[in-house]
Write a protein that holds these residues in place. Structure first.
Motif, mmCIF file in Angstrom:
data_model
loop_
_atom_site.group_PDB
_atom_site.id
_atom_site.type_symbol
_atom_site.label_atom_id
_atom_site.label_comp_id
_atom_site.label_asym_id
_atom_site.label_seq_id
_atom_site.Cartn_x
_atom_site.Cartn_y
_atom_site.Cartn_z
ATOM 1 N N LEU A 66 0.811 -1.214 0.000
ATOM 2 C CA LEU A 66 0.000 0.000 0.000
ATOM 3 C C LEU A 66 0.850 1.273 0.000
ATOM 4 O O LEU A 66 0.309 2.381 -0.100
ATOM 5 C CB LEU A 66 -0.936 0.009 1.214
ATOM 6 N N ASP A 67 2.173 1.113 0.135
ATOM 7 C CA ASP A 67 3.104 2.239 0.199
ATOM 8 C C ASP A 67 2.712 3.207 1.318
ATOM 9 O O ASP A 67 2.532 4.405 1.102
ATOM 10 C CB ASP A 67 3.179 2.960 -1.148
ATOM 11 N N ILE A 68 2.551 2.655 2.524
ATOM 12 C CA ILE A 68 2.183 3.447 3.689
ATOM 13 C C ILE A 68 3.207 3.231 4.797
ATOM 14 O O ILE A 68 3.890 2.209 4.832
ATOM 15 C CB ILE A 68 0.767 3.114 4.203
ATOM 16 N N GLY A 69 3.293 4.175 5.702
ATOM 17 C CA GLY A 69 4.272 4.100 6.780
ATOM 18 C C GLY A 69 3.700 3.677 8.108
ATOM 19 O O GLY A 69 4.440 3.573 9.088
ATOM 20 N N SER A 70 2.391 3.435 8.155
ATOM 21 C CA SER A 70 1.789 3.042 9.435
ATOM 22 C C SER A 70 0.512 2.248 9.218
ATOM 23 O O SER A 70 -0.132 2.367 8.177
ATOM 24 C CB SER A 70 1.469 4.278 10.283
ATOM 25 N N LEU A 71 0.194 1.481 10.225
ATOM 26 C CA LEU A 71 -1.102 0.803 10.307
ATOM 27 C C LEU A 71 -1.700 1.129 11.661
ATOM 28 O O LEU A 71 -1.001 1.062 12.680
ATOM 29 C CB LEU A 71 -0.947 -0.719 10.213
ATOM 30 N N VAL A 72 -2.970 1.473 11.667
ATOM 31 C CA VAL A 72 -3.682 1.641 12.930
ATOM 32 C C VAL A 72 -4.121 0.242 13.341
ATOM 33 O O VAL A 72 -4.717 -0.491 12.546
ATOM 34 C CB VAL A 72 -4.910 2.562 12.775
ATOM 35 N N ILE A 73 -3.824 -0.128 14.572
ATOM 36 C CA ILE A 73 -4.143 -1.476 15.033
ATOM 37 C C ILE A 73 -5.448 -1.414 15.826
ATOM 38 O O ILE A 73 -5.554 -0.711 16.839
ATOM 39 C CB ILE A 73 -2.993 -2.065 15.888
ATOM 40 N N MET A 74 -6.438 -2.153 15.317
ATOM 41 C CA MET A 74 -7.777 -2.164 15.895
ATOM 42 C C MET A 74 -8.110 -3.562 16.398
ATOM 43 O O MET A 74 -7.699 -4.556 15.796
ATOM 44 C CB MET A 74 -8.805 -1.744 14.846
ATOM 45 N N ASP A 75 -8.848 -3.622 17.494
ATOM 46 C CA ASP A 75 -9.310 -4.892 18.033
ATOM 47 C C ASP A 75 -10.743 -4.696 18.504
ATOM 48 O O ASP A 75 -11.006 -3.849 19.368
ATOM 49 C CB ASP A 75 -8.409 -5.335 19.187
ATOM 50 N N HIS A 76 -11.671 -5.433 17.923
ATOM 51 C CA HIS A 76 -13.097 -5.321 18.239
ATOM 52 C C HIS A 76 -13.593 -3.879 18.126
ATOM 53 O O HIS A 76 -14.326 -3.384 18.972
ATOM 54 C CB HIS A 76 -13.385 -5.871 19.639
ATOM 55 N N VAL A 96 -6.167 0.023 19.524
ATOM 56 C CA VAL A 96 -5.321 -0.596 20.552
ATOM 57 C C VAL A 96 -3.844 -0.324 20.317
ATOM 58 O O VAL A 96 -3.017 -0.654 21.180
ATOM 59 C CB VAL A 96 -5.566 -2.122 20.671
ATOM 60 N N GLY A 97 -3.491 0.272 19.184
ATOM 61 C CA GLY A 97 -2.089 0.578 18.951
ATOM 62 C C GLY A 97 -1.819 1.126 17.567
ATOM 63 O O GLY A 97 -2.712 1.229 16.738
ATOM 64 N N MET A 98 -0.555 1.477 17.370
ATOM 65 C CA MET A 98 -0.061 1.934 16.066
ATOM 66 C C MET A 98 1.179 1.122 15.736
ATOM 67 O O MET A 98 1.998 0.833 16.617
ATOM 68 C CB MET A 98 0.351 3.412 16.117
ATOM 69 N N LEU A 99 1.289 0.770 14.478
ATOM 70 C CA LEU A 99 2.485 0.102 13.988
ATOM 71 C C LEU A 99 3.065 0.992 12.899
ATOM 72 O O LEU A 99 2.381 1.297 11.913
ATOM 73 C CB LEU A 99 2.158 -1.279 13.423
ATOM 74 N N THR A 100 4.299 1.420 13.098
ATOM 75 C CA THR A 100 4.973 2.248 12.115
ATOM 76 C C THR A 100 6.291 1.584 11.735
ATOM 77 O O THR A 100 6.712 0.603 12.355
ATOM 78 C CB THR A 100 5.252 3.669 12.641
ATOM 79 N N PHE A 101 6.929 2.153 10.718
ATOM 80 C CA PHE A 101 8.208 1.592 10.316
ATOM 81 C C PHE A 101 9.228 1.662 11.444
ATOM 82 O O PHE A 101 10.153 0.873 11.487
ATOM 83 C CB PHE A 101 8.731 2.237 9.028
#
Length: 155
Positions: free
Chosen positions: A34-44, A48-53
């Motif tokens: 997707l050529d992105i630098g982060s994912l928002v981490i979702m649960d239900h 719940v968090g962020m994942l970045t490079f």
């Protein structure tokens, strides 16, 4: 004053999310495709968090360049700073600098509205400055002339 909701309106409403149980290698593949630098981490349905490079690089450095069978939960930032759609752009800039955050989720209560990146902020600031410059140039160009015909004031 420029607000986060205005930046999101220009940016668009595409959201990229992952889950805490996703494998790190899957998250890397998604971010790369997707050529992105982060994912928002979702649960239900909850942030719940962020994942970045940054987290990925730290993980790879610690594990000799291997992702292993680690999940996103084990490396994500589980307490990311977030803002609301009504947050001033100046406050977002301050938070990004103070927290060394390149990506900040935008939350309206429990609802994820988007992510503001350092790039988004820089672009919004440049566009706002360009608009202001254009307005000042138009004002100067249309400056009323001196009705007496004498442009210099005599003392």
């Amino acid at each position: 004053m420029l607000k986060v909701n205005e930046i999101l309106r220009v940016k668009g409403d595409t959201l990229y999310t992952g889950t805490p149980d996703m494998l790190v290698r899957e998250a890397i593949a998604t971010m790369s495709q997707l050529d992105i630098g982060s994912l928002v981490i979702m649960d239900h349905g909850q942030l719940v968090g962020m994942l970045t490079f940054r987290e990925i690089i730290n993980h790879l450095n610690t594990h000799d360049g291997q992702t292993g069978d680690y999940t996103v939960r084990s490396i994500m930032d589980d307490a990311p700073v977030s803002v609301t759609p009504n947050t001033d752009a100046d406050e977002v800039q301050r938070l990004m600098l103070d927290k060394h955050a390149r990506y900040i989720p935008v939350m309206d209560g429990p609802t994820l509205m988007g992510v503001i990146s350092f790039y988004d902020m820089a672009r919004a600031i440049v566009e706002a400055q360009q608009f202001e410059n254009d307005m000042l140039k138009a004002y100067i160009r249309d400056w009323p002339s001196d009705p007496s015909g004498d442009s210099a004031r005599k003392a």
